[in-house]
Design an enzyme around this catalytic site. Structure first.
Site, PDB file in Angstrom:
ATOM      1  N   GLY A 164     -41.822  -0.975 -58.774  1.00  0.00           N
ATOM      2  CA  GLY A 164     -42.615  -0.093 -57.916  1.00  0.00           C
ATOM      3  C   GLY A 164     -44.015  -0.630 -57.660  1.00  0.00           C
ATOM      4  O   GLY A 164     -44.959   0.124 -57.466  1.00  0.00           O
ATOM      5  N   LYS A 201     -45.671 -18.789 -58.009  1.00  0.00           N
ATOM      6  CA  LYS A 201     -46.479 -19.200 -56.869  1.00  0.00           C
ATOM      7  C   LYS A 201     -46.657 -17.959 -55.995  1.00  0.00           C
ATOM      8  O   LYS A 201     -45.708 -17.210 -55.769  1.00  0.00           O
ATOM      9  CB  LYS A 201     -45.723 -20.287 -56.103  1.00  0.00           C
ATOM     10  CG  LYS A 201     -46.400 -20.728 -54.840  1.00  0.00           C
ATOM     11  CD  LYS A 201     -47.289 -21.919 -55.124  1.00  0.00           C
ATOM     12  CE  LYS A 201     -48.196 -22.229 -53.956  1.00  0.00           C
ATOM     13  NZ  LYS A 201     -49.495 -22.751 -54.376  1.00  0.00           N
ATOM     14  N   LEU A 203     -46.918 -16.562 -52.532  1.00  0.00           N
ATOM     15  CA  LEU A 203     -46.662 -17.000 -51.158  1.00  0.00           C
ATOM     16  C   LEU A 203     -47.605 -16.237 -50.240  1.00  0.00           C
ATOM     17  O   LEU A 203     -47.769 -15.021 -50.374  1.00  0.00           O
ATOM     18  CB  LEU A 203     -45.194 -16.738 -50.795  1.00  0.00           C
ATOM     19  CG  LEU A 203     -44.179 -17.433 -51.712  1.00  0.00           C
ATOM     20  CD1 LEU A 203     -42.765 -16.955 -51.407  1.00  0.00           C
ATOM     21  CD2 LEU A 203     -44.258 -18.939 -51.577  1.00  0.00           C
ATOM     22  N   HIS A 208     -40.540  -9.976 -46.413  1.00  0.00           N
ATOM     23  CA  HIS A 208     -39.655  -9.463 -47.467  1.00  0.00           C
ATOM     24  C   HIS A 208     -38.274  -9.289 -46.837  1.00  0.00           C
ATOM     25  O   HIS A 208     -38.087  -8.443 -45.965  1.00  0.00           O
ATOM     26  CB  HIS A 208     -40.188  -8.126 -48.000  1.00  0.00           C
ATOM     27  CG  HIS A 208     -39.265  -7.460 -48.985  1.00  0.00           C
ATOM     28  ND1 HIS A 208     -39.579  -7.312 -50.324  1.00  0.00           N
ATOM     29  CD2 HIS A 208     -38.029  -6.925 -48.838  1.00  0.00           C
ATOM     30  CE1 HIS A 208     -38.572  -6.720 -50.938  1.00  0.00           C
ATOM     31  NE2 HIS A 208     -37.623  -6.454 -50.064  1.00  0.00           N
ATOM     32  N   HIS A 235     -47.231  -2.657 -51.904  1.00  0.00           N
ATOM     33  CA  HIS A 235     -45.896  -3.107 -52.306  1.00  0.00           C
ATOM     34  C   HIS A 235     -44.826  -2.039 -52.151  1.00  0.00           C
ATOM     35  O   HIS A 235     -43.731  -2.166 -52.686  1.00  0.00           O
ATOM     36  CB  HIS A 235     -45.891  -3.642 -53.750  1.00  0.00           C
ATOM     37  CG  HIS A 235     -46.901  -4.716 -53.980  1.00  0.00           C
ATOM     38  ND1 HIS A 235     -46.917  -5.885 -53.263  1.00  0.00           N
ATOM     39  CD2 HIS A 235     -47.942  -4.801 -54.844  1.00  0.00           C
ATOM     40  CE1 HIS A 235     -47.933  -6.645 -53.672  1.00  0.00           C
ATOM     41  NE2 HIS A 235     -48.570  -6.002 -54.624  1.00  0.00           N
ATOM     42  N   GLU A 275     -33.412  -9.266 -53.562  1.00  0.00           N
ATOM     43  CA  GLU A 275     -34.643  -9.329 -52.768  1.00  0.00           C
ATOM     44  C   GLU A 275     -35.230 -10.733 -52.758  1.00  0.00           C
ATOM     45  O   GLU A 275     -35.315 -11.389 -53.801  1.00  0.00           O
ATOM     46  CB  GLU A 275     -35.690  -8.350 -53.328  1.00  0.00           C
ATOM     47  CG  GLU A 275     -35.247  -6.900 -53.231  1.00  0.00           C
ATOM     48  CD  GLU A 275     -36.366  -5.900 -53.493  1.00  0.00           C
ATOM     49  OE1 GLU A 275     -36.262  -4.767 -53.005  1.00  0.00           O
ATOM     50  OE2 GLU A 275     -37.334  -6.248 -54.201  1.00  0.00           O
ATOM     51  N   GLU A 287     -36.299 -10.352 -57.012  1.00  0.00           N
ATOM     52  CA  GLU A 287     -35.661  -9.465 -57.987  1.00  0.00           C
ATOM     53  C   GLU A 287     -34.375  -8.883 -57.409  1.00  0.00           C
ATOM     54  O   GLU A 287     -34.133  -8.956 -56.205  1.00  0.00           O
ATOM     55  CB  GLU A 287     -36.598  -8.332 -58.422  1.00  0.00           C
ATOM     56  CG  GLU A 287     -36.907  -7.320 -57.344  1.00  0.00           C
ATOM     57  CD  GLU A 287     -37.512  -6.034 -57.914  1.00  0.00           C
ATOM     58  OE1 GLU A 287     -37.473  -5.803 -59.132  1.00  0.00           O
ATOM     59  OE2 GLU A 287     -38.007  -5.231 -57.114  1.00  0.00           O
ATOM     60  N   ARG A 291     -28.727  -0.824 -57.569  1.00  0.00           N
ATOM     61  CA  ARG A 291     -28.502   0.564 -57.151  1.00  0.00           C
ATOM     62  C   ARG A 291     -28.485   0.622 -55.631  1.00  0.00           C
ATOM     63  O   ARG A 291     -28.746  -0.371 -54.968  1.00  0.00           O
ATOM     64  CB  ARG A 291     -29.642   1.446 -57.673  1.00  0.00           C
ATOM     65  CG  ARG A 291     -30.985   0.894 -57.206  1.00  0.00           C
ATOM     66  CD  ARG A 291     -32.136   1.821 -57.451  1.00  0.00           C
ATOM     67  NE  ARG A 291     -33.399   1.130 -57.360  1.00  0.00           N
ATOM     68  CZ  ARG A 291     -34.068   0.892 -56.243  1.00  0.00           C
ATOM     69  NH1 ARG A 291     -33.582   1.303 -55.089  1.00  0.00           N
ATOM     70  NH2 ARG A 291     -35.208   0.232 -56.252  1.00  0.00           N
TER      71      ARG A 291
HETATM   72  P1  ADP Z   1     -41.456  -4.464 -57.733  1.00  0.00           P
HETATM   73  O1  ADP Z   1     -40.354  -4.545 -58.720  1.00  0.00           O
HETATM   74  O2  ADP Z   1     -42.701  -3.889 -58.317  1.00  0.00           O
HETATM   75  O3  ADP Z   1     -41.058  -3.852 -56.434  1.00  0.00           O
HETATM   76  P2  ADP Z   1     -41.159  -7.153 -56.608  1.00  0.00           P
HETATM   77  O4  ADP Z   1     -41.003  -8.340 -57.470  1.00  0.00           O
HETATM   78  O5  ADP Z   1     -39.937  -6.659 -55.895  1.00  0.00           O
HETATM   79  O6  ADP Z   1     -41.875  -5.994 -57.450  1.00  0.00           O
HETATM   80  O7  ADP Z   1     -42.283  -7.437 -55.515  1.00  0.00           O
HETATM   81  C1  ADP Z   1     -42.726  -6.417 -54.635  1.00  0.00           C
HETATM   82  C2  ADP Z   1     -43.571  -6.989 -53.540  1.00  0.00           C
HETATM   83  O8  ADP Z   1     -44.671  -7.740 -54.081  1.00  0.00           O
HETATM   84  C3  ADP Z   1     -42.850  -7.965 -52.620  1.00  0.00           C
HETATM   85  O9  ADP Z   1     -42.118  -7.327 -51.607  1.00  0.00           O
HETATM   86  C4  ADP Z   1     -44.061  -8.741 -52.074  1.00  0.00           C
HETATM   87  O10 ADP Z   1     -44.730  -7.950 -51.111  1.00  0.00           O
HETATM   88  C5  ADP Z   1     -44.967  -8.876 -53.277  1.00  0.00           C
HETATM   89  N1  ADP Z   1     -44.689 -10.123 -54.043  1.00  0.00           N
HETATM   90  C6  ADP Z   1     -43.893 -10.254 -55.128  1.00  0.00           C
HETATM   91  N2  ADP Z   1     -43.840 -11.555 -55.558  1.00  0.00           N
HETATM   92  C7  ADP Z   1     -44.614 -12.271 -54.730  1.00  0.00           C
HETATM   93  C8  ADP Z   1     -44.959 -13.674 -54.623  1.00  0.00           C
HETATM   94  N3  ADP Z   1     -44.500 -14.602 -55.471  1.00  0.00           N
HETATM   95  N4  ADP Z   1     -45.781 -14.039 -53.603  1.00  0.00           N
HETATM   96  C9  ADP Z   1     -46.274 -13.124 -52.723  1.00  0.00           C
HETATM   97  N5  ADP Z   1     -45.991 -11.811 -52.776  1.00  0.00           N
HETATM   98  C10 ADP Z   1     -45.177 -11.363 -53.755  1.00  0.00           C
END
Ligand code: ADP
Length: 450
Positions: A164, A201, A203, A208, A235, A275, A287, A291
Site C-alpha cells: 500500500g 534502482k 526508475l 506501472h 503509490h 506487477e 511484486e 488476489r
Molecule cells: P506496494 O506493495 O506498497 O504497492 P510496490 O512495490 O507495488 O509497493 O510499488 C508501488 C509503486 O511504487 C509502483 O507502482 C511505483 O509507482 C513505485 N515504485 C516501486 N518500485 C519502484 C522503483 N524501483 N522505481 C521507481 N518507482 C518504484
C-alpha cells in the site's frame, strides 16, 4: 459445486462476489461489523452475520469471528475480496485446518509473494525480469551505501513486508541514503512488524504495467494481458486501463507468456497479478498480488470473462473455462476509482448520501455499494465506487467515461469525481502519454496538492 459461500469483506467487492455466486446458483453469506448493519452487502446477500464492532481489527480482520460465521451458517468456502484477510497466509492455514476452502491461492504462495525479497528471488528463478538491486536484504547502513554506489543513484529502499505504498523511500543521492534507509526500516517495523529492507534502482519515468494471470493449481495457467495503472497518487492507483496504451501485441504476448509460464510452474491457483515497471521497452518485476485486484473489471471488460466466477470454479477443483487461445482482446476499458474524499488534499469525507444515481447505457459498469440515504462509516477505506467503461477503442472509452461521469450523481459527501472531469481535459490523458509521476506533478501544479 459449493452450495454456500461466505464473503469476508464489505462494500463494492462484497457485492461483486455475491453477484457472481448468485449467477452460479450458490447462496451467499455476508459478514458485517455493527457499523455496517445497513450496508448494501448485508441487504444483498442471502444471509448475514454480525461479526463484531466497527474496528476492522475486531470484525473484518477477526479470524475467529469469521470462522465461527462459517460454522454457524454452513458456508463451505470463503471469498476474501481484496484488502482485509485476502493476503493473510495464517488465515488461509486456519481455514485449511478447519476443512474450509479459501477461494484464492495456497497459504504457501501467499507467504512467498507476501515477502517482497522472497517474491523477487522466486520470480527471478522463474525467468521473470526484475529491477536491478541488492540480492536480498540489506542488513546495515554501510551495506546500503555500498550497494547504492554499485547500482547508481537514485535508488529506492523498500521494506520486504511493505504494501500500500508504505515502507518505501527514495534516495536521490548518497547524501539521502542514511535518512531513506532508516525511515524505510522504521516504517517496515511499525506498519508490518518487520524491518528488513532491500534496495532497487529507482526508475525515473516508468509506467506501472501489471499482468493478470490465472492458474488452475494443476500446472495450467493463462495470462489476460496487462493493465496500465500509472496514474497514481502516493503509490495508490486512481485510474486504470486495459490494454496499456504503450504496449504492443508482441510485448504483451512475450511478457504474458513469461508470467503464465512462471505461475504454471509453481502450480499457482486462482487469480494473481504480476506487477512491473515498464521503461524503454523493458519490463521490471516489482511484486505479485495473490488476489483479485480492485481494477480487475477492466480486464473482464476487454476479455469478456468473469474472474470471480473463475476463482470459485478452480477453488472447487473445476477446470478453468478458457484456454489461452480463447482469450482475445475486444476494445478498450478504463476504470476510475471514486473515493469519498475532499479535494485538493484527498481528506476522507464520510457522511450521509442524500442522493445517488448511477450512470448506465452501453459499455458502462458501476460497481458500488451506495444507495440513497446510505451513511458512509468513517472506519474503512474511502473507495465508494468504481466506474468502468468499455468502448471499441481508447477514444470511444474516453468519450464514454466523460459521458458516464456526467450522469453520475453522488450528493451529500465530497468525492474524487471532479478530479476525473479535470483529467479528461488534459491532452496527455487523451494521448495516453503519462508515467507513474505524471499525476503527482499534475496535482501539485493544478491543485497545490503536495
Ligand atoms: P506496494 O506493495 O506498497 O504497492 P510496490 O512495490 O507495488 O509497493 O510499488 C508501488 C509503486 O511504487 C509502483 O507502482 C511505483 O509507482 C513505485 N515504485 C516501486 N518500485 C519502484 C522503483 N524501483 N522505481 C521507481 N518507482 C518504484
Amino acid at each position: 459445486m459449493f452450495k454456500k459461500i461466505l464473503i469476508a469483506n464489505r462494500g463494492e467487492i462484497a457485492l461483486r462476489v455475491i453477484r457472481a455466486a448468485r449467477e452460479m446458483g450458490i447462496a451467499s453469506v455476508a459478514v458485517h461489523s455493527t457499523a455496517d448493519s445497513d450496508a448494501m452487502h448485508v441487504r444483498m446477500a442471502d444471509e448475514s452475520v454480525c461479526i463484531g464492532p466497527p474496528s476492522s481489527q475486531q470484525s473484518y480482520l477477526s479470524i475467529p469471528a469469521i470462522v465461527a460465521a462459517c460454522e454457524i451458517t454452513g458456508a463451505e468456502a470463503i471469498h476474501p475480496g481484496y484488502g482485509f484477510l485476502s493476503e493473510n497466509a495464517g488465515f488461509v492455514q486456519i481455514l485449511e485446518d478447519h476443512g474450509l476452502t479459501f477461494i484464492g491461492p495456497t497459504a504457501e504462495h501467499i507467504r512467498i509473494m507476501g515477502d517482497k525479497i522472497t517474491a523477487k528471488d522466486t520470480m527471478k528463478a522463474l525467468g521473470v525480469p526484475c529491477v536491478p538491486g541488492s540480492d536480498g536484504g540489506v542488513a546495515t547502513l554501510d551495506d546500503a551505501k555500498r550497494i547504492g554506489e554499485e547500482i547508481g543513484y537514485p535508488v529506492i529502499i523498500k521494506a520486504t513486508a511493505g504494501g500500500g505504498g508504505k515502507g518505501m523511500k527514495v534516495a536521490q543521492t548518497a547524501k539521502d541514503m542514511e535518512r531513506a534507509y532508516q525511515t524505510a526500516r522504521a516504517e517496515g517495523k511499525s506498519n508490518f512488524g518487520n524491518d528488513e529492507v532491500y534496495i532497487e534502482k529507482y526508475l525515473t519515468t516508468p509506467r506501472h504495467i501489471e499482468i493478470q494471470v490465472f492458474g488452475d493449481g494443476k500446472g495450467r495457467a493463462v495470462h489476460l494481458g496487462e493493465r496500465d495503472c500509472s496514474l497514481q497518487r502516493r503509490h495508490q492507483k486512481v485510474f486504470e486501463e486495459a490494454p496499456g496504451p504503450s504496449i504492443t501485441a508482441e510485448e504483451r504476448a512475450r511478457i504474458g507468456k513469461v508470467c503464465a509460464d512462471a505461475v504454471a510452474n509453481i502450480n499457482y491457483i486462482g487469480a494473481g497479478t504480476i506487477e512491473f515497471l515498464y521503461e524503454n521497452g523493458e519490463f521490471y518485476f516489482i511484486e505479485m498480488n495473490t488476489r483479485l485486484q480492485v481494477e480487475h473489471p477492466v480486464t473482464e471488460a476487454i476479455f469478456g470473462v468473469d474472474l470471480v466466477r473463475e476463482q470459485i470454479r478452480v477453488a472447487e477443483g473445476l477446470p478453468m473455462s478458457f484456454t489461452q487461445d480463447d482469450l482475445t482482446i475486444n476494445g478498450h476499458a478504463i476504470e476510475v476509482r471514486i473515493n469519498a474524499e475532499k479535494l485538493p488534499n484527498f481528506a476522507p469525507c464520510p457522511g450521509k448520501i442524500t442522493q445517488y444515481h448511477a450512470p448506465g447505457g452501453l459499455g458502462v459498469r458501476m460497481d458500488s455499494a451506495l444507495y440513497d440515504g446510505y451513511k458512509i462509516p468513517p472506519y474503512y477505506d474511502s473507495l465508494i465506487g468504481k466506474l468502468i467503461v468499455h468502448g471499441r477503442d481508447r477514444p470511444e472509452a474516453i468519450a464514454r467515461l466523460n459521458r458516464a461521469l456526467g450522469e453520475l450523481i453522488v450528493d451529500g459527501v465530497d468525492t474524487t469525481v471532479p478530479l476525473f472531469h479535470a483529467l479528461l481535459q488534459e491532452e496527455d490523458i487523451h494521448s495516453g502519454n503519462y508515467n507513474i509521476h505524471w499525476l503527482e506533478h499534475w496535482l501539485e501544479t493544478n491543485l497545490g496538492d503536495a
